[in-house]
Design a protein around this motif. Structure first.
Motif, short mmCIF file in Angstrom:
data_model
loop_
_atom_site.label_atom_id
_atom_site.label_comp_id
_atom_site.label_asym_id
_atom_site.label_seq_id
_atom_site.Cartn_x
_atom_site.Cartn_y
_atom_site.Cartn_z
N LEU A 1 0.85 -1.19 0.00
CA LEU A 1 0.00 0.00 0.00
C LEU A 1 0.89 1.24 0.00
CD1 LEU A 1 -2.88 -0.78 2.54
CD2 LEU A 1 -2.99 -0.73 0.04
N VAL B 1 -10.17 2.14 -1.71
CA VAL B 1 -8.98 1.28 -1.62
C VAL B 1 -9.33 0.01 -0.85
CG1 VAL B 1 -6.63 1.10 -0.69
CG2 VAL B 1 -7.40 3.24 -1.74
N GLU C 1 2.57 -1.62 4.29
CA GLU C 1 2.50 -0.18 3.98
C GLU C 1 3.91 0.33 3.65
OE1 GLU C 1 0.03 2.50 4.62
OE2 GLU C 1 -1.55 1.48 5.75
#
Length: 331
Positions: free
Chosen positions: A19, A288, A305
């Protein structure tokens, strides 16, 4: 986890999802949406909005459900005393002039970073400089910026080829840019213009906004590790389209643009081990999450992330929406 759930999870192929961070809403988009929501809360429905407040259908439809009515031009709005909001992309000066002529209450949701470009263009014009505007023809932001000045004051430069061939009028020159462009493409265009016009005046500060720059940097950070990158955003969103282009140029074999989870076919990730996901500045995080949920239907997903910058910028609402006093109509 019970045995059945565990068996189902084990049966799914593993998939790592990178992400990108930052992604999604920027401060200008967040402010624009809040302006519409606060106007509805204060004045009741309908609140008119000229053009899409931001380029995202999910956002537009959510605001419509609250009482926003989207129009293309002011002449579609009845004289019912209800306010009109101008979109985050900015408008030509002729639009607020027309609103004042009709004594309409208007609220300007133009992103402050776009307004900065407008003021910059005005300063260059006041100093007798012709302006080369780097941007995409027909985009609302470009229309708004060109509409700050008299016709003929600005020449649009869309790409490197145009930069090599543009023939501005003689005299001092300056350049400014749309805020949502590819950082790398713009740097190439600027270099060409500066080589052709050595006296070209540059912005005092980068025109491409922090959010565009950060989101492109985040995509570059995951592109080399991703076999595919999914950009969540609208096809008419300049910054979202640029993210897809940046991903491919940064080494990702494939990059696709989807508006939300229901538009995404998770079989496109079959046979892959690592994909990346990001979102344009006008796409909310819930979209998302929809894409990730679609992937979880088919894969055992591990989320990682990758954050390249922290964003803490916020912009104030217009004075007319601050405090308890009801604003008077603009005369």
């Amino acid at each position: 986890m019970d045995q059945t759930a565990g068996a189902l999870l084990a049966a799914k192929p593993p998939l790592t999802v990178l992400l990108a961070g930052p992604r999604g809403f920027c401060a200008g988009v967040d402010r624009a949406i809040k302006i519409v929501e606060e106007a509805i809360a204060r004045f009741g429905a309908p609140v008119y909005v000229r053009h899409e407040i931001v380029h995202n259908r999910f956002v537009v439809e959510s605001l419509e459900a609250q009482g926003a009515v989207f129009v293309e031009e002011l002449d579609e709005i009845p004289d019912d005393g209800q306010p009109v909001v101008f979109s985050a992309h900015g408008v030509p000066k002729s639009v607020p002039e027309a609103a004042r002529a009709r004594q309409m209450l208007y609220l300007d949701a133009t992103c402050p970073l776009v307004s900065k470009v407008h003021r910059e263009a005005e300063r260059h014009h006041a100093n007798a400089r012709h302006i080369l505007l780097i941007g995409h023809a027909g985009h609302p932001e470009v229309i708004g910026t060109m509409g700050q000045l008299p016709p003929g004051s600005v020449t649009l430069v869309e790409d490197a080829d145009a930069a090599r061939s543009v023939s501005p009028p003689p005299g001092p020159l300056a350049f400014t840019t749309q805020t949502t462009l590819s950082v790398d493409d713009t740097a190439e265009i600027v270099a060409i213009l500066q080589s052709r016009f050595p006296g070209l005046s540059a912005p005092t500060k980068e025109d491409i906004c922090y959010a565009t720059t950060n989101r492109q940097a985040a995509v570059k950070a995951i592109a080399g590790r991703s076999e595919m990158i999914v950009v969540v955003g609208a096809p008419n969103s300049s910054n979202s389209v640029r993210l897809r282009e940046v991903a491919e140029r940064a080494g990702c074999p494939r990059a696709i643009l989807v508006q939300r989870g229901r538009d995404f076919d998770p079989t496109q990730a079959d046979g892959l081990r690592t994909i990346g996901i990001t979102a344009g500045a006008s796409a909310p995080e819930v979209l998302v999450e929809e894409v990730v949920s679609r992937l979880r239907e088919r894969f055992a997903v591990t989320i990682e992330e990758v954050i390249v910058a922290e964003e803490r910028i916020t912009f104030k609402l217009p004075a007319a929406l601050m405090g308890d006093r009801q604003p008077e109509p603009v005369r």
